[in-house]
Design an enzyme around this catalytic site. Structure first.
Site, PDB file in Angstrom:
ATOM      1  N   ARG A  10       0.781  -1.321  -0.066  1.00 36.09           N
ATOM      2  CA  ARG A  10      -0.131  -0.107  -0.020  1.00 36.09           C
ATOM      3  C   ARG A  10       0.776   1.181   0.037  1.00 36.09           C
ATOM      4  NH1 ARG A  10      -5.154  -0.569   1.259  1.00 36.09           N
ATOM      5  NH2 ARG A  10      -5.189   1.569   1.733  1.00 36.09           N
ATOM      6  N   TRP A  63       2.758   6.398   1.515  1.00 37.41           N
ATOM      7  CA  TRP A  63       2.759   6.459   0.005  1.00 37.41           C
ATOM      8  C   TRP A  63       2.420   7.788   0.049  1.00 37.41           C
ATOM      9  CZ3 TRP A  63       4.644   3.853  -3.857  1.00 37.41           C
ATOM     10  CH2 TRP A  63       4.423   4.305  -5.071  1.00 37.41           C
ATOM     11  N   GLU A 109      -3.882   2.899 -26.302  1.00 41.07           N
ATOM     12  CA  GLU A 109      -3.786   2.253 -25.161  1.00 41.07           C
ATOM     13  C   GLU A 109      -4.162   0.764 -24.767  1.00 41.07           C
ATOM     14  OE1 GLU A 109      -2.775   1.854 -21.063  1.00 41.07           O
ATOM     15  OE2 GLU A 109      -1.973   2.642 -22.562  1.00 41.07           O
ATOM     16  N   GLU A 137       0.984  -5.982 -24.256  1.00 47.03           N
ATOM     17  CA  GLU A 137       2.004  -6.111 -23.141  1.00 47.03           C
ATOM     18  C   GLU A 137       1.766  -7.309 -22.116  1.00 47.03           C
ATOM     19  OE1 GLU A 137       3.269  -3.011 -19.618  1.00 47.03           O
ATOM     20  OE2 GLU A 137       1.458  -2.765 -20.525  1.00 47.03           O
TER      21      GLU A 137
HETATM   22  C1  AGP Z   1       2.302   0.184 -19.275  1.00 44.30           C
HETATM   23  O1  AGP Z   1       1.498  -0.643 -18.957  1.00 44.30           O
HETATM   24  C2  AGP Z   1       3.582  -0.291 -19.327  1.00 44.30           C
HETATM   25  N1  AGP Z   1       4.029  -0.740 -18.035  1.00 44.30           N
HETATM   26  C3  AGP Z   1       4.890   0.883 -20.047  1.00 44.30           C
HETATM   27  O2  AGP Z   1       4.449   1.268 -21.310  1.00 44.30           O
HETATM   28  C4  AGP Z   1       4.883   2.129 -18.909  1.00 44.30           C
HETATM   29  O3  AGP Z   1       3.603   3.034 -19.141  1.00 44.30           O
HETATM   30  C5  AGP Z   1       5.900   2.949 -19.358  1.00 44.30           C
HETATM   31  O4  AGP Z   1       7.171   2.233 -19.292  1.00 44.30           O
HETATM   32  C6  AGP Z   1       6.113   3.937 -18.627  1.00 44.30           C
HETATM   33  O5  AGP Z   1       6.441   4.158 -17.474  1.00 44.30           O
HETATM   34  P1  AGP Z   1       6.058   5.241 -16.417  1.00 44.30           P
HETATM   35  O6  AGP Z   1       4.844   6.002 -16.535  1.00 44.30           O
HETATM   36  O7  AGP Z   1       6.541   5.058 -14.986  1.00 44.30           O
HETATM   37  O8  AGP Z   1       7.082   6.368 -16.690  1.00 44.30           O
END
Ligand code: AGP
Length: 609
Positions: A28, A75, A481, A488
């Site tokens: 958390r 956090w 997205e 992914e």
């Molecule tokens: C998204 O699901 C991925 N884990 C990856 O594309 C991520 O958004 C990207 O590495 C950017 O990360 P950040 O937002 O922590 O900078």
């Protein structure tokens, strides 16, 4: 999103159990930790910034005297993760000690009132107002008990909270209270526990009592008493037995962190709507003054930037340039200058490409603004002004709740900028603000009503060779997205592009049965989108449409559809329309036997239920 824990043992020291319970709440929040115990009328506090194990090495969190104590793993939302901002927080005399999970929205007003009454504050947190409020209430009404003073103080607080409080004034009790932030009691023959979540005490008991919003609990040697905050009236509630394993409990009964975090979005979106005005106004002022604005990020955060470029343009008439961070130096490294403003967006605040882009711009005197989920991250340290998305730690590899939280904050910025520039009428402003406030509920409705439908669609198309995601206008970002999520975690090659681009080449890839996901809010793009759907259908594509409730026209054209509540303004549509795509990726990954929480090389372990 932090973790609080309180422990009232019949005998023995509470600190070791508080320490291990905070470890079980580390998912958390883990940027600072603290414990306070009470013994012989004296309070002992150990707290510092850093992960629990690191702080323990320096301070030995097991070594505090007393069988009564409270603890916190943090956090950060207000105040960087520094020792002074870590919990517990105390009053001026150090006699009242508080840990808190939540956001006190009116803390600035309360703080200045208390400062005018002579209280001294040491931290930048919202939480610190609570011990001072209790102290002041007791000063002005010495006849009150600690419990009564807490009840009076809670009535002055706006926002979300789970508090645990101990005091030398009444050293034989723990008082805790809840409004929106989670709170649960644990009971066993050795003692009583209050916690943000069940995993905290599941190692020592599976007997739990759920605490509802607006309730206060007093833990004493006699047991637990629950009372209504509004009128102090008593509530009786029996313990229930928890059948979860500790691992299941951390996921709150969900099989994976990703689906848990998808379901958390109503709560995390509510958190973003409790953002402090002055942070939003400060960032809005910088954007308003800017000559040119680059929105810089990677992956999912880049998609939030792409959507934001439509929001800023449509609402505030501010042109902004979304740039892949990994391309920034090449693309703009030579032209960025003192008149440039960079709004860097990063869930982690640590993504190397984003930091490299920001560093390059900073070296050329550009103004750096940050939007991140990790207060204290490198991005917050390099930014002139930053805002936290307050979504809590995101454990799943795939960004879900942080994406919708980023979009909510960016939409609020665009709205404020629009108001500042007088670009939209008050009515339009009110309508948009009202729709924004409704988004947590809207997303909750989507998850509850469409999850099973998405599961079936995932089952139907899981073995497709390729997926297409198309949208127009701001939905282009949503389409991108959706594609990223499916690639992914379900590892299906996926293509996304603005639907208007289909006929300029990509359409030639379409073969019979190819699934094409269309993002279809009922906005200005709706009519032309129908044309794009027809183009794809003509080539045998299977149309999966994410539509607004009651959109018979597109539902009639689609092979499968997922519905979101109607009446969502186009500029806000990526938030609710992204949720079905998150679910589609999750259930497709399960269908294909992958563990959605794991990066690819570890993902093949899961068995399909
Ligand atoms: C998204 O699901 C991925 N884990 C990856 O594309 C991520 O958004 C990207 O590495 C950017 O990360 P950040 O937002 O922590 O900078």
């Amino acid at each position: 999103m932090c973790g609080i824990f309180g422990c009232f043992l019949n005998e023995g020291n509470a600190a070791p159990l508080i320490h291990s319970s905070l470890k079980r709440l580390e998912y958390r929040g883990y940027d600072s930790v603290g414990i306070a115990t009470i013994s012989d009328g004296k309070i002992t506090i150990k707290k510092d910034q850093g992960k629990i194990d690191d702080v323990h090495k320096i301070h030995n969190l097991d070594d505090l005297p007393g069988s009564i104590g409270i603890g916190h793993t943090r956090w950060a939302t207000h105040g960087a993760p520094l020792q002074v901002n870590s919990h517990p927080h105390t009053d001026c005399a150090g006699e009242i000690v508080v840990v808190h999970n939540g956001i006190i929205e009116n803390f600035l007003e309360l703080k200045s009132e208390l400062q005018n009454l002579g209280h001294t504050f040491v931290s930048k947190t919202d939480t610190e107002v609570m011990p001072h409020l209790i102290e002041e209430t007791l000063k002005q009404n010495p006849q009150l008990s600690l419990e009564q003073a807490v009840l009076e103080s809670l009535k002055k607080i706006d926002g979300s909270y789970a508090f645990a409080i101990i005091s030398t004034r009444e050293p034989d009790k723990i008082i805790c209270a809840r409004n929106e932030s989670p709170l649960v009691l644990g009971i066993n023959s050795h003692g009583l526990f209050c916690a943000s979540d069940i995993p905290a005490f599941l190692e020592v008991t599976n007997k739990a009592v759920m605490i509802n919003n607006g309730e206060l609990v007093v833990l004493t040697a006699k047991g637990y008493e629950i009372k209504k905050i509004s009128d102090g009236s008593a509530i009786t509630r029996e313990p229930i037995t928890i059948e979860w394993t500790p691992e299941m409990a951390i996921k709150q009964g969900y099989p994976h962190f990703m689906i848990k975090e998808i379901h958390e979005q109503p709560e995390t979106l509510s958190n973003t709507l409790r953002m402090q005005d002055h942070y939003l106004d400060l960032l809005t002022t910088f954007l308003d003054r800017a000559n040119e604005v680059f929105l810089v990020a990677c992956g999912t955060s880049y998609h939030a930037c792409l959507a934001a470029s439509y929001m800023f343009s449509k609402l505030a008439f501010l042109p902004t340039y979304p740039v892949y961070a990994s391309e920034f130096v090449e693309q703009h490294g030579k032209s960025v200058n003192i008149d440039s403003t960079i709004l860097a967006v990063s869930q982690s605040g640590e993504t190397a490409d984003t930091l490299a882009a920001v560093t390059c711009a900073q070296q050329r005197a550009a103004t750096i603004l940050g939007l991140t989920n990790v207060i204290g991250s490198s991005l917050t340290r390099i930014s002139r002004v930053y805002i936290g998305t307050q979504a809590g730690p995101e454990i799943g590899v795939a960004a879900t709740k942080t994406f919708t939280s980023q979009l909510s904050v960016l939409a609020q910025l665009a709205l404020r900028l629009s108001k500042k520039r007088g670009k939209i009428s008050q009515d339009e402003m009110d309508t948009l603000a009202e729709k924004l406030d409704k988004l947590p509920e809207t997303v909750d409705t989507i998850v509850r009503s469409q999850e099973d439908k998405v599961k079936n669609i995932a089952k139907k198309y899981a073995n497709s060779k390729v997926f297409f995601f198309l949208g127009r206008g701001i939905s282009t970002a949503t389409a991108f997205e959706g594609r990223l999520k499916l690639m992914e975690i379900a590892y299906i090659p996926s293509i996304a592009f603005p639907a208007g681009e289909s006929k300029h080449g990509p359409i030639s890839l379409i073969e019979d049965g190819f699934p094409v996901v269309f993002i279809c809010p009922k906005d200005d793009s709706h009519r032309t989108l129908i044309g794009n759907i027809m183009e794809m259908k003509a080539r045998g594509a299977k149309i999966i449409a994410v539509v607004e409730e009651g959109d018979q026209e597109i539902k009639g054209l689609a092979d499968d559809y997922i519905e979101v509540p109607k009446g969502i303004p186009s500029v806000l549509s990526p938030i609710p329309f992204a949720v079905p795509l998150q679910l589609l990726a999750y259930y497709t990954a399960l269908e294909k036997g992958f563990n959605p929480d794991m990066p690819r090389n570890l993902a093949k372990s899961v068995t399909v239920k």
